[in-house]
Scaffold this motif. Structure first.
Motif, mmCIF file in Angstrom:
data_model
loop_
_atom_site.group_PDB
_atom_site.id
_atom_site.type_symbol
_atom_site.label_atom_id
_atom_site.label_comp_id
_atom_site.label_asym_id
_atom_site.label_seq_id
_atom_site.Cartn_x
_atom_site.Cartn_y
_atom_site.Cartn_z
ATOM 1 N N GLN A 73 -4.488 -8.565 1.332
ATOM 2 C CA GLN A 73 -3.760 -7.587 0.899
ATOM 3 C C GLN A 73 -4.207 -6.173 1.652
ATOM 4 O O GLN A 73 -5.501 -5.755 1.997
ATOM 5 N N GLN A 74 -3.115 -5.256 2.171
ATOM 6 C CA GLN A 74 -3.518 -4.296 2.970
ATOM 7 C C GLN A 74 -2.606 -3.054 2.269
ATOM 8 O O GLN A 74 -1.529 -3.381 1.746
ATOM 9 N N ASN A 75 -3.129 -1.750 2.273
ATOM 10 C CA ASN A 75 -2.354 -0.554 1.863
ATOM 11 C C ASN A 75 -1.947 0.070 3.038
ATOM 12 O O ASN A 75 -2.822 0.577 3.879
ATOM 13 N N TYR A 76 -0.721 0.369 3.275
ATOM 14 C CA TYR A 76 -0.156 1.289 4.248
ATOM 15 C C TYR A 76 0.156 2.912 3.589
ATOM 16 O O TYR A 76 0.526 2.781 2.625
ATOM 17 N N HIS A 77 -0.416 3.822 4.526
ATOM 18 C CA HIS A 77 -0.120 5.275 3.915
ATOM 19 C C HIS A 77 1.212 5.565 4.419
ATOM 20 O O HIS A 77 1.647 5.649 5.422
ATOM 21 N N TYR A 78 1.920 6.406 3.495
ATOM 22 C CA TYR A 78 3.270 7.038 3.749
ATOM 23 C C TYR A 78 2.786 8.492 2.944
ATOM 24 O O TYR A 78 3.075 8.376 1.814
ATOM 25 N N ASN A 79 3.044 9.426 3.671
ATOM 26 C CA ASN A 79 2.723 10.756 3.008
ATOM 27 C C ASN A 79 1.295 10.645 1.958
ATOM 28 O O ASN A 79 0.606 10.260 2.427
ATOM 29 N N GLU A 80 1.741 10.836 0.590
ATOM 30 C CA GLU A 80 0.507 10.592 -0.133
ATOM 31 C C GLU A 80 0.659 9.416 -0.760
ATOM 32 O O GLU A 80 -0.074 9.241 -1.849
ATOM 33 N N LEU A 81 1.545 8.708 -0.519
ATOM 34 C CA LEU A 81 1.694 7.369 -1.313
ATOM 35 C C LEU A 81 0.876 6.231 -0.482
ATOM 36 O O LEU A 81 0.788 6.186 0.858
ATOM 37 N N LYS A 82 0.687 5.279 -1.146
ATOM 38 C CA LYS A 82 0.095 3.934 -0.793
ATOM 39 C C LYS A 82 1.013 2.830 -0.863
ATOM 40 O O LYS A 82 1.593 2.576 -2.072
ATOM 41 N N VAL A 83 1.604 2.046 0.292
ATOM 42 C CA VAL A 83 2.654 1.190 0.215
ATOM 43 C C VAL A 83 1.821 -0.317 0.494
ATOM 44 O O VAL A 83 1.216 -0.592 1.307
ATOM 45 N N PRO A 84 1.599 -1.013 -0.893
ATOM 46 C CA PRO A 84 0.738 -2.480 -0.634
ATOM 47 C C PRO A 84 1.845 -3.299 0.111
ATOM 48 O O PRO A 84 2.890 -3.715 -0.188
ATOM 49 N N VAL A 85 1.021 -4.203 0.902
ATOM 50 C CA VAL A 85 1.370 -5.335 1.445
ATOM 51 C C VAL A 85 0.472 -6.500 1.307
ATOM 52 O O VAL A 85 -0.582 -6.478 1.487
ATOM 53 N N ARG A 86 1.017 -7.435 0.766
ATOM 54 C CA ARG A 86 0.245 -8.989 0.544
ATOM 55 C C ARG A 86 0.899 -9.870 1.504
ATOM 56 O O ARG A 86 1.916 -10.207 1.415
ATOM 57 N N ASP A 87 -0.087 -10.894 2.001
ATOM 58 C CA ASP A 87 0.293 -11.927 2.655
ATOM 59 C C ASP A 87 -0.375 -13.293 1.902
ATOM 60 O O ASP A 87 -1.550 -13.102 1.837
ATOM 61 N N TYR A 88 0.500 -14.020 1.812
ATOM 62 C CA TYR A 88 0.110 -15.477 1.125
ATOM 63 C C TYR A 88 0.418 -16.451 2.229
ATOM 64 O O TYR A 88 1.466 -16.795 2.763
ATOM 65 N N GLU A 119 5.292 -12.773 3.132
ATOM 66 C CA GLU A 119 4.717 -11.669 3.154
ATOM 67 C C GLU A 119 5.681 -10.664 2.198
ATOM 68 O O GLU A 119 6.844 -10.638 2.190
ATOM 69 N N GLU A 120 4.805 -10.146 1.325
ATOM 70 C CA GLU A 120 5.367 -9.232 0.206
ATOM 71 C C GLU A 120 4.989 -7.754 0.305
ATOM 72 O O GLU A 120 4.029 -7.267 0.392
ATOM 73 N N VAL A 121 6.234 -6.802 0.301
ATOM 74 C CA VAL A 121 5.979 -5.376 0.933
ATOM 75 C C VAL A 121 6.389 -4.621 -0.230
ATOM 76 O O VAL A 121 7.524 -4.700 -1.024
ATOM 77 N N ASN A 122 5.391 -3.759 -0.871
ATOM 78 C CA ASN A 122 5.680 -2.868 -1.946
ATOM 79 C C ASN A 122 6.216 -3.809 -3.325
ATOM 80 O O ASN A 122 7.140 -3.113 -3.831
ATOM 81 N N ASP A 123 5.656 -4.834 -3.619
ATOM 82 C CA ASP A 123 6.231 -5.565 -4.653
ATOM 83 C C ASP A 123 7.822 -5.744 -4.673
ATOM 84 O O ASP A 123 8.161 -5.884 -5.769
ATOM 85 N N GLY A 124 8.253 -5.805 -3.522
ATOM 86 C CA GLY A 124 9.560 -6.121 -3.320
ATOM 87 C C GLY A 124 10.608 -4.983 -3.539
ATOM 88 O O GLY A 124 11.786 -5.056 -3.330
#
Length: 189
Positions: A73-88, A119-124
Motif C-alpha cells: 500500500q502506497q499513498n501518492y500525493h496530489y495537491n493536498e490529497l492522498k491517492v491510495p494505491v494497493r498492489d495484491y 493494482e487498485e488505484v484510489n479504490d477504483g
C-alpha cells in the motif's frame, strides 16, 4: 585401558560443539514479513507499508525457493490529497546462498523473483474530490525483480530476516520500479 579410552572419547565428543540439522534439502518453512516501500518523499509515513507471506523449501547447497502472497500500500500525493494505491501480488523466486558464518547461524542470500497480481488505484474511483480525473486505473500487473536477504537463526527452527527488494512492475500507470525494505520471521518445519 579400554575404560580410559572410552572416557577420553566421551569427554572429547561432548566438548565438540554439535551443529543442528539446519538447511537440509526438503525442509519447508513459512515466512511472515512486513516493511516499507522506498519512495522519493516520506518513506516511513502516510500509511505506506508492505506485508507478505511466503512458503519456502530448501534444496541442495543451502539454496531455497519460495512462493507466496504480497500486499503493498502506497499513498501518492496530489495537491493536498492522498491517492491510495494497493498492489495484491503473488510472488515466487529462487534464493542463492551467497555467504554464511561457519556454523550456518547467519546467512546472506540473493536471487530473482517474479510477480503477478492486481493494482487498485484510489479504490477504483477515477475522479478526485476536486474534480481532477486520474489517468491511472485499476489493472493487472506483472513483473520481475531481485532481492537480497540477511538471515539469522535464533533457534534451530526460527529465523529472523531482513530483505532489500526491488521489483519492476509492468502494466502499471504509476512507478515502474518498486523498491522496499522488509523485516520478518521464518519458521522452519
Amino acid at each position: 585401558m579400554k575404560r580410559i579410552l572410552v572416557i577420553i572419547i566421551a569427554i572429547v565428543g561432548l566438548s565438540i560443539p554439535t551443529m543442528a540439522q539446519r538447511l537440509l534439502p526438503h525442509q519447508k518453512g513459512i515466512e511472515f514479513y512486513g516493511g516499507v516501500p522506498l519512495q522519493k518523499h516520506n518513506t516511513f509515513g502516510d500509511g505506506n507499508f508492505n506485508a507478505g507471506l511466503n512458503f519456502t523449501r530448501y534444496i541442495r547447497n543451502y539454496h531455497y525457493y519460495h512462493f507466496g502472497l504480497n500486499y503493498l500500500q502506497q499513498n501518492y500525493h496530489y495537491n493536498e490529497l492522498k491517492v491510495p494505491v494497493r498492489d495484491y501480488t503473488g510472488e515466487g523466486g529462487f534464493m542463492f546462498h551467497l555467504i554464511s558464518s561457519p556454523g550456518k547461524s547467519f546467512l546472506v542470500y540473493g536471487g530473482p523473483c517474479i510477480s503477478l497480481g492486481y493494482e487498485e488505484v484510489n479504490d477504483g474511483n477515477r475522479w478526485l474530490p476536486d474534480g481532477a480525473y486520474l489517468e491511472a486505473r485499476n489493472r493487472f500487473v506483472y513483473g520481475a525483480g531481485a532481492q537480497l536477504s540477511m538471515e539469522g537463526f535464533i533457534t534451530d527452527n526460527v529465523v529472523v530476516l531482513a530483505k532489500a527488494k526491488g521489483t519492476f512492475l509492468f502494466g502499471t500507470d504509476l512507478d515502474l520500479f518498486r523498491p522496499s525494505i522488509l523485516i520478518g520471521i521464518s519458521i522452519i518445519m
